[in-house]
Scaffold this active site. Sequence first.
Site, PDB file in Angstrom:
ATOM      1  N   ARG A 223       5.915   4.759   7.723  1.00 21.21           N
ATOM      2  CA  ARG A 223       5.575   6.094   7.212  1.00 21.21           C
ATOM      3  C   ARG A 223       6.490   7.198   7.747  1.00 21.21           C
ATOM      4  NH1 ARG A 223      -0.010   8.422   9.933  1.00 21.21           N
ATOM      5  NH2 ARG A 223       0.491   7.995  12.131  1.00 21.21           N
TER       6      ARG A 223
ATOM      7  N   HIS B  25      -2.943   4.437   2.839  1.00 18.14           N
ATOM      8  CA  HIS B  25      -3.928   5.279   3.541  1.00 18.14           C
ATOM      9  C   HIS B  25      -4.198   6.570   2.739  1.00 18.14           C
ATOM     10  CE1 HIS B  25      -5.556   7.770   6.791  1.00 18.14           C
ATOM     11  NE2 HIS B  25      -5.406   6.838   7.683  1.00 18.14           N
TER      12      HIS B  25
ATOM     13  N   GLU C 117      -8.976   3.905   1.810  1.00 20.31           N
ATOM     14  CA  GLU C 117      -7.703   3.233   2.088  1.00 20.31           C
ATOM     15  C   GLU C 117      -7.813   1.750   1.745  1.00 20.31           C
ATOM     16  OE1 GLU C 117      -7.037   4.134   6.266  1.00 20.31           O
ATOM     17  OE2 GLU C 117      -8.251   5.951   5.974  1.00 20.31           O
TER      18      GLU C 117
HETATM   19  O1  TA6 Z   1      -7.712   5.275   8.754  1.00 22.85           O
HETATM   20  C1  TA6 Z   1      -8.501   6.043   9.614  1.00 22.85           C
HETATM   21  C2  TA6 Z   1      -7.703   6.336  10.874  1.00 22.85           C
HETATM   22  O2  TA6 Z   1      -7.375   5.166  11.559  1.00 22.85           O
HETATM   23  C3  TA6 Z   1      -8.527   7.306  11.713  1.00 22.85           C
HETATM   24  O3  TA6 Z   1      -8.971   6.693  12.894  1.00 22.85           O
HETATM   25  C4  TA6 Z   1      -7.563   8.463  11.964  1.00 22.85           C
HETATM   26  O4  TA6 Z   1      -6.865   8.269  13.165  1.00 22.85           O
HETATM   27  C5  TA6 Z   1      -6.664   8.372  10.733  1.00 22.85           C
HETATM   28  O5  TA6 Z   1      -6.474   6.989  10.540  1.00 22.85           O
HETATM   29  C6  TA6 Z   1      -5.396   9.175  10.812  1.00 22.85           C
HETATM   30  O6  TA6 Z   1      -4.492   8.567  11.692  1.00 22.85           O
HETATM   31  P1  TA6 Z   1      -3.126   9.367  11.987  1.00 22.85           P
HETATM   32  O7  TA6 Z   1      -2.338   8.497  12.895  1.00 22.85           O
HETATM   33  O8  TA6 Z   1      -2.453   9.590  10.655  1.00 22.85           O
HETATM   34  O9  TA6 Z   1      -3.561  10.681  12.581  1.00 22.85           O
END
Ligand code: TA6
Length: 287
Positions: free
Chosen positions: A93, A155, A258
């Site tokens: 990403r 995501h 997601e």
């Molecule tokens: O997919 C949910 C998650 O794992 C949450 O725990 C939160 O951390 C989100 O992803 C966003 O993660 P990031 O690393 O993009 O802040």
Amino acid sequence: MHTLKHHEIPGRVQIIQGQGGLPAIQVESAWSTAEIYPHGAHLTAFQKKGEAPLLFMSAASEFHADLPIRGGVPVIFPWFGAREGLAPHGFARVAAWNLLSAVVLPEGPVRLHFQLPSDDEFEVEYLVTVGPTLTLELVVSNIGEADFTFENCLHTYFQIGAIDTLEVTGLQGTRYRDQLLAADATETAASIRFTGEVDRVYDDHSAAVEIHDPALHRTIRVAKSGSCSTVVWNPWIAKSQRMPDFGDDEYLRMVCVESGNVRDHALTLAPGERSQLKVEISSRPLG
Ligand code: TA6
């Protein structure tokens, strides 16, 4: 930027200087518009003509070659979540993906084909098709000599009108890991409602999920194949305040649903094998 310009198609594909000076690809089909950054092959917008945006973008997002964009569709590979000493959610990403092609399909949708800069162990391609629906395909091939194990996840941040009346269906009866409680449970609700932070990884789940949004009078459908994990996340108040690239009240207007293969569903490919994670996002009037 100049290496992207030759992909332009009048009225369909335009290369612009996006936020943070990063190049961005603007796409228009007969039905919809979209915007993708080669940085992370990150979709930052998808909107059907005459409808509210389908993807949520944080107004506080960073746009920097070394940082993830907050919102849209982060491409998560080769790991999901935190890893000791490594960037959360993998390196794909924040990588500079190559745009291999941009074409108008015979039926009219526009398809962009990205590739992660090559590695001698795996090859990763990402196909984004912009039409009456949004289709995303993440293809991973093992081009090495040994088994390759990884996690993947699209995501996706969805734009919604109001979190307090939102309902998410399609998960009833599914086991999940509650990331907040570090505990396993089973989804008992036919419709998931939000009254606080939700961070759940649903297992053995390959069915479609629907997001019912009375405030925008819209139902969003997330159909998928090649995925055994579904993650549902809303940061709510406290976590929103802890994220510098996310507005304190933005949790009111977004939900993440997601699609991928994470935790116990991490994938292992033998040499020569490939995997395809496919998600199709569509919308219809509520119901
Ligand atoms: O997919 C949910 C998650 O794992 C949450 O725990 C939160 O951390 C989100 O992803 C966003 O993660 P990031 O690393 O993009 O802040």
